[in-house]
Each structure stands twice: as C-alpha cells, then as structure tokens.
Design a protein around this motif. Structure first.
Motif, PDB file in Angstrom:
ATOM      1  N   ARG A   3       3.296   6.244  -5.566  1.00 31.99           N
ATOM      2  CA  ARG A   3       3.199   6.412  -7.014  1.00 31.99           C
ATOM      3  C   ARG A   3       1.855   6.919  -7.491  1.00 31.99           C
ATOM      4  N   SER A   4       0.832   6.876  -6.621  1.00 30.74           N
ATOM      5  CA  SER A   4      -0.514   7.292  -7.012  1.00 30.74           C
ATOM      6  C   SER A   4      -1.190   7.926  -5.798  1.00 30.74           C
ATOM      7  N   ALA A   5      -1.652   9.149  -5.968  1.00 32.95           N
ATOM      8  CA  ALA A   5      -2.233   9.888  -4.836  1.00 32.95           C
ATOM      9  C   ALA A   5      -3.583   9.335  -4.404  1.00 32.95           C
ATOM     10  N   ALA A   6      -4.328   8.768  -5.327  1.00 30.69           N
ATOM     11  CA  ALA A   6      -5.707   8.367  -5.041  1.00 30.69           C
ATOM     12  C   ALA A   6      -5.794   6.863  -4.774  1.00 30.69           C
ATOM     13  N   VAL A   7      -5.346   6.434  -3.575  1.00 24.49           N
ATOM     14  CA  VAL A   7      -5.364   5.018  -3.209  1.00 24.49           C
ATOM     15  C   VAL A   7      -6.247   4.828  -1.983  1.00 24.49           C
ATOM     16  N   GLN A   8      -7.193   3.899  -2.099  1.00 21.43           N
ATOM     17  CA  GLN A   8      -8.053   3.497  -0.994  1.00 21.43           C
ATOM     18  C   GLN A   8      -7.768   2.010  -0.739  1.00 21.43           C
ATOM     19  N   ALA A   9      -8.159   1.523   0.435  1.00 23.86           N
ATOM     20  CA  ALA A   9      -7.878   0.121   0.753  1.00 23.86           C
ATOM     21  C   ALA A   9      -8.947  -0.452   1.659  1.00 23.86           C
ATOM     22  N   GLY A  10      -9.034  -1.783   1.603  1.00 23.09           N
ATOM     23  CA  GLY A  10      -9.867  -2.514   2.535  1.00 23.09           C
ATOM     24  C   GLY A  10      -9.118  -2.655   3.851  1.00 23.09           C
ATOM     25  N   VAL A  11      -9.610  -3.519   4.727  1.00 26.45           N
ATOM     26  CA  VAL A  11      -9.006  -3.745   6.036  1.00 26.45           C
ATOM     27  C   VAL A  11      -8.420  -5.143   6.056  1.00 26.45           C
ATOM     28  N   PHE A  12      -7.128  -5.228   6.316  1.00 29.65           N
ATOM     29  CA  PHE A  12      -6.445  -6.520   6.313  1.00 29.65           C
ATOM     30  C   PHE A  12      -7.096  -7.483   7.297  1.00 29.65           C
TER      31      PHE A  12
ATOM     32  N   LEU B 123       0.831  -1.212   0.000  1.00 27.01           N
ATOM     33  CA  LEU B 123       0.000   0.000   0.000  1.00 27.01           C
ATOM     34  C   LEU B 123       0.860   1.255   0.000  1.00 27.01           C
ATOM     35  N   ASP B 124       1.923   1.249   0.798  1.00 30.01           N
ATOM     36  CA  ASP B 124       2.828   2.403   0.833  1.00 30.01           C
ATOM     37  C   ASP B 124       3.433   2.663  -0.545  1.00 30.01           C
ATOM     38  N   LEU B 125       3.864   1.592  -1.217  1.00 28.75           N
ATOM     39  CA  LEU B 125       4.451   1.741  -2.555  1.00 28.75           C
ATOM     40  C   LEU B 125       3.425   2.284  -3.544  1.00 28.75           C
ATOM     41  N   CYS B 126       2.192   1.809  -3.456  1.00 30.98           N
ATOM     42  CA  CYS B 126       1.125   2.320  -4.327  1.00 30.98           C
ATOM     43  C   CYS B 126       0.899   3.798  -4.067  1.00 30.98           C
TER      44      CYS B 126
END
Length: 149
Positions: A116-125, A110-113
């Motif tokens: 490189r891309s400002a608009a990153v959302q994620a689920g919950v591990f 996620l950090d790497l994404c």
C-alpha cells in the motif's frame, strides 16, 4: 496488535551501529504482535495507520493521510508494547506473541504495508535496536486492533 504511531520529520533505526532503516517526513510505527493476532488484525492496523489524517493540509489542519503528503513509513517491532504493568514492578509479557508466532505476522504486516505504500523501511525483528526520531507536532497516536483503549 498494538502500535505507537508518531508523525516525524525524520527517523532512523540502527542495529549494531549500522542503519537498518531511515526515513524523512512520515510516520514511525512501533508495533507489537499479540498472541491472539490474526491476518484480520494486521489488515485493520495497516488500514488504520496508513489512513490516519494526521498531516496538515494547505490550511494547516490535520486532514491528510500519509500517501497524500508523500510521506514515508518506518516500522519497528516492539514486543514491549504488550507489557502488563498493573501488578508489581516487572512487566508481564504474557500477552505478547512468542517470536515463532510473531515473526511471520510481523513480516506479513510489512508486506501489507509495502503493498500500500512504496516508501517503507523497517528495523530488524528481535534485534537490539537504537531508534532516533524527531517527532513532528508532536503527534503520537496509540492504536490497538483489539480495541482495548
């Protein structure tokens, strides 16, 4: 590392009835960490995924990457991508990284994404999640950093 990457017009992931992440046009990446994955696999996956030319250009040809179209990214962890169904009817999860190994790699991914891309959302591990998406195209790409397919 494995990923199922889908081009979407919109998507959201919910945990316990609350929206954990939501995007408009862009990519949904379901990612599974393999027990042998390293930072090299993470880097390969981020580079491959963010540079996939699967968005239409002005002529309607898939020739643009996510950043070129101003797209967003929703990343959802999914260990089941490493389920082995070749024998029997119950998948084997032996190739999936255990949570104590997978969590830091997923967070690094996620950090790497985000670098490189400002608009990153994620689920919950490791949470029970409900993912809703509208696949655009439909376009679905399978990626594997170990190049097993």
């Amino acid at each position: 590392m494995r990923a199922v990457v889908q081009r979407v017009s919109r998507a959201q992931v919910e945990v316990d009835g609350r929206i954990a992440g939501a995007i408009g046009p862009g990519l949904v990446a379901l990612v599974g960490i393999h027990r042998a994955d390293t930072d090299k696999d993470l880097g390969w996956m981020v580079d491959k995924m963010l540079n996939l030319r699967i968005f239409d250009d002005e002529q309607g040809i898939m020739n643009c990457a996510l950043a070129e179209v101003g797209g967003q990214l929703l990343v959802v962890s999914q260990f089941t991508l490493h389920g082995d169904c070749r024998k029997g009817r119950r998948p084997s999860w032996n190739e999936a990284a255990p949570p104590e190994l997978a969590r830091p790699l997923y967070e690094r991914f996620l950090d790497l994404c985000r670098e490189r891309s400002a608009a990153v959302q994620a689920g919950v591990f490791q949470a029970e999640m409900e993912l809703t998406l509208t696949n655009s195209g439909p376009v679905t790409i399978l990626l594997d950093s170990h190049k097993t397919f």
